[in-house]
Design a protein around this motif. Structure first.
Motif, PDB file in Angstrom:
ATOM      1  N   ARG A 105       0.825  -1.206   0.000  1.00  0.00           N
ATOM      2  CA  ARG A 105       0.000   0.000   0.000  1.00  0.00           C
ATOM      3  C   ARG A 105       0.858   1.253   0.000  1.00  0.00           C
ATOM      4  NH1 ARG A 105      -4.877   0.580   4.212  1.00  0.00           N
ATOM      5  NH2 ARG A 105      -5.598  -1.118   2.892  1.00  0.00           N
ATOM      6  N   ALA A 106       1.922   1.249   0.788  1.00  0.00           N
ATOM      7  CA  ALA A 106       2.778   2.429   0.911  1.00  0.00           C
ATOM      8  C   ALA A 106       3.501   2.739  -0.395  1.00  0.00           C
ATOM      9  CB  ALA A 106       3.778   2.227   2.045  1.00  0.00           C
ATOM     10  N   ARG A 109       1.177   4.877  -2.648  1.00  0.00           N
ATOM     11  CA  ARG A 109       0.432   5.987  -2.059  1.00  0.00           C
ATOM     12  C   ARG A 109       1.083   7.303  -2.473  1.00  0.00           C
ATOM     13  NH1 ARG A 109       0.216   8.427   3.362  1.00  0.00           N
ATOM     14  NH2 ARG A 109      -1.906   9.172   3.709  1.00  0.00           N
ATOM     15  N   ASN A 112       3.023   9.608  -0.102  1.00  0.00           N
ATOM     16  CA  ASN A 112       4.313   9.168   0.446  1.00  0.00           C
ATOM     17  C   ASN A 112       5.502   9.662  -0.363  1.00  0.00           C
ATOM     18  OD1 ASN A 112       3.145   7.804   2.575  1.00  0.00           O
ATOM     19  ND2 ASN A 112       3.162   5.820   1.553  1.00  0.00           N
TER      20      ASN A 112
END
Length: 126
Positions: A105-106, A109, A112
């Protein structure tokens, strides 16, 4: 710190393009390629770690796109083959801390990513 994306253009479906991202002052950052089509959210398509040892792709581009980097030239490339009309978008390169690599997910994103290039338009005609 600077990111400069280039290499976009008009290509027929099935064709190829290679995008380049000159990344100065970002030697310890992971570099990702994102795209944003009209009316759609920005989405990540490919990501490479600072040393190039870890590479990730979105399912929609696996087998067609290849991300690579030349550390001597401070440049990250996105080779795009078998292009489809749905690949039409403005493509951006962006830099993020390597800590994002540990989470699926990171990695994708948008928030981020600390630094962004100006974008380059890719248009795929049918």
């Amino acid at each position: 710190v600077q990111l400069q994306a280039s290499g976009g253009g008009l290509v027929q479906a099935g064709g190829s393009l290679r995008l380049s991202c000159a990344a100065f002052g970002l030697g310890y950052y992971a570099i990702g390629w994102f795209r944003q089509a009209p009316g759609k959210e920005r989405e990540g398509v490919a990501l490479i770690s600072s040393r190039g040892g870890s590479i990730y792709y979105q399912d929609s581009v696996k087998g067609r796109f290849t991300i690579s980097k030349d550390n001597a030239k401070n440049t990250v490339y996105l080779q795009m083959n078998s292009l489809k009309p749905e690949d039409t978008a403005v493509y951006y390169c962006a830099a993020a801390s390597g800590s994002i690599l540990g989470s699926t997910r990171a990695r994708w994103r948008v928030a981020n990513y600390d630094y962004w290039g100006q974008g380059t338009l890719v248009t795929v005609s049918s």
